[in-house]
Design an enzyme around this catalytic site. Sequence first.
Site, PDB file in Angstrom:
ATOM      1  N   LEU A 325       0.819  -1.213   0.000  1.00 50.37           N
ATOM      2  CA  LEU A 325       0.000   0.000   0.000  1.00 50.37           C
ATOM      3  C   LEU A 325       0.851   1.261   0.000  1.00 50.37           C
ATOM      4  CD1 LEU A 325      -2.694  -1.060   2.631  1.00 50.37           C
ATOM      5  CD2 LEU A 325      -2.915  -1.089   0.143  1.00 50.37           C
ATOM      6  N   GLY A 326       2.028   1.182   0.590  1.00 49.72           N
ATOM      7  CA  GLY A 326       2.885   2.357   0.661  1.00 49.72           C
ATOM      8  C   GLY A 326       4.187   2.024   1.355  1.00 49.72           C
ATOM      9  N   GLY A 328       7.369   3.894   3.819  1.00 50.92           N
ATOM     10  CA  GLY A 328       7.747   5.068   4.597  1.00 50.92           C
ATOM     11  C   GLY A 328       9.153   4.981   5.124  1.00 50.92           C
ATOM     12  N   GLY A 331       9.426   1.517   7.208  1.00 56.31           N
ATOM     13  CA  GLY A 331       9.003   0.235   6.676  1.00 56.31           C
ATOM     14  C   GLY A 331       7.924   0.393   5.627  1.00 56.31           C
ATOM     15  N   SER A 332       7.351  -0.735   5.247  1.00 53.16           N
ATOM     16  CA  SER A 332       6.329  -0.764   4.209  1.00 53.16           C
ATOM     17  C   SER A 332       5.009  -1.255   4.791  1.00 53.16           C
ATOM     18  CB  SER A 332       6.765  -1.683   3.071  1.00 53.16           C
ATOM     19  OG  SER A 332       7.995  -1.254   2.518  1.00 53.16           O
ATOM     20  N   VAL A 333       3.914  -0.845   4.159  1.00 51.95           N
ATOM     21  CA  VAL A 333       2.577  -1.239   4.595  1.00 51.95           C
ATOM     22  C   VAL A 333       1.941  -2.092   3.506  1.00 51.95           C
ATOM     23  CG1 VAL A 333       0.310  -0.440   5.361  1.00 51.95           C
ATOM     24  CG2 VAL A 333       2.349   0.876   5.931  1.00 51.95           C
ATOM     25  N   ASP A 444       4.633  13.735  13.829  1.00 53.47           N
ATOM     26  CA  ASP A 444       4.831  13.407  12.413  1.00 53.47           C
ATOM     27  C   ASP A 444       3.503  13.559  11.663  1.00 53.47           C
ATOM     28  OD1 ASP A 444       6.419  12.805  10.248  1.00 53.47           O
ATOM     29  OD2 ASP A 444       6.355  10.633  10.527  1.00 53.47           O
TER      30      ASP A 444
END
Length: 633
Positions: A325-326, A328, A331-333, A444
């Site tokens: 999904l994305g 950052g 890490g990744s989602v 954030d």
Amino acid sequence: VPQMAAVRDSSALRSLPFFFLLLVANSKATMLNITNRCSYTVWPAAVPIGGGVQLDPGKSWTLNVSGLTSRGRLWARTGCSFDGRGDGSCQTGDCGGTLACTDYGQPPVTLAEFTTGRGQTDDFFDISLVNGFNVPMDFLPVPTKGGPGCSKGPRCEANITSRCPTELQAPGGCNNACIGNGTSNCEPTTYTVFFKQMCPDAYTDYNDFTCPTGTNYQVIFCPPFNLTIEPAPASSLPAPSRPSSKRLKSSILRSHVVIIIAPVGGFVLLAVLVTIIFFTCKCNQRAQRHQEMEEEEEFGELQGALVRFTFQQLEVATWQFADKLGEGGFGSVFKGQFGEERIAVKRLDRAGQGKMQFLAEIQTISSIHHINLVRLIGFCAEKSHRLLVYEYMPKRSLDRWIYSCHDNNAPPLDWSTRCKIITHIAKGLSYLHEECTKRIAHLDVKPQNILLDDNYNAKLSDFGLCKLIDRDISQVITRMRGTLGYLAPEWLTSQITEKADVYSFGVVVMEIICARKNLDISQSEEDIHLVTLVEEKVKSGRLVDLIDKSSTDMQAHRQDVIEMMKLAMWCLQIECRKRPNMSHVVKLLEGGDMKANTNISNNIVAISPTKFGMAGNLSYSDSPQASDLSGPR
């Protein structure tokens, strides 16, 4: 019925004495000894006899499959969960959620197929991938001393799931292209060739294996690679030649000379090296076990209402982390499905977010509950794996909807939708700042960390950088953390309060209204920094120039939009004491008089870090010399 009753007596079925008694009772009986060598529990099922059992790692299950009147099949179901009454479901092959299966499971499943005699002299067996793949499997004949020979047993030890083509991926396994993806695509490139390359022994073009009737078999789930089934027959080994007497004496003499002149130091050195390696490995193992025990204690205290997942469960739930999904800074989602619920799994795949940040995120979000904060369902802390499981937000992050370059074909958001999103963000921050036991500074706040559901309801996410501030302390000193473009001026002194979130909120509001990033290097040099541009426009009375031009609805509500921009400017004040509390912002957004708050400074760009309204008690936290900046997400 007697066979099903025997299956239900799991203690008898799993005991080796039972296995040997049957062999004595009937020398022609065909027995399957089924062993689970996976690191996780499987629920194997067999038809037309055998039903199913729970098979933990390292455990075995013995079945008598003699004299079947039809072709037998055996498979391992995975990802199953059952309650105290035995009700539940599995990710693959759920058989209606029962253990005693009497029919096929749903694909994908790796099938062992067998025919035992039926009046013939041979058994036929294979490993079939016709219904797809979910667990590596061996089906090996057990060699008998002096018995008739067998063809080799089929092996499929490769984990096909991890390398499955995208179009064939499924929860817990790999679909057969002919039945798994709703198409009739059975071309060799996507089916036969792929499965044959990964599992050469698989039944894909009528390749059965045979053994004399009465042979017993070993079925292994998750077998080791390069397993030796049986040693090569002695007859196949070359006969040694007998050396001549002269040659033998010469050889003995040479060997004695070598032994005499061989340096003793070589053996000593080898012994020392072996000793060092042994003790080094022991120390490392002890330290690793100690660390794992400490972490187990730390994470054990966090569970509460959270679900603690295993890494294998999340691998299955995310189809081997296939749908990203994305990505950052930490890490990744990935999108996933656990039972009936869609989930989003954040996998920390680099050292950026360490154990402390991981613990902070779990501790913070597991103790707070608000409609405008994303819900944490559970986590995984298994060896080096660190994952967080959130509710799935279908419209994903806000940045996809407000920037002019968003990657969807939907029209620009209308003014009322943007107002709703801004209000929801403000409510989430107000809850963190003023309604929790300790003030929580998110630190954030940015569009990538604001998620939307199907109705554009907004929720704050990603609490990995948050900071807890005691109510009797006005501010804390901490290392710089956050994302460039959203950092409040006071970060230059490392003295922050929750008002740093208020500044970030002001930046986000401006981005929502102007449909662009605060720092946009694709713009001309003088327009790169949005906040600087806002300051110039307000001084010239041309704020209207910055309103999203792609939305006619925004242009139609330009006066209301201008008032919202002035509220954002109030949040962007250089001195943090001059910024409003988020609860005050919520009141204004929900019907307060926006025009009554125009007594604010138009200077919103910090020129120097000399003074940003810092005063009061300080609490020294992390060392301020390092920065902990999150990358774009």
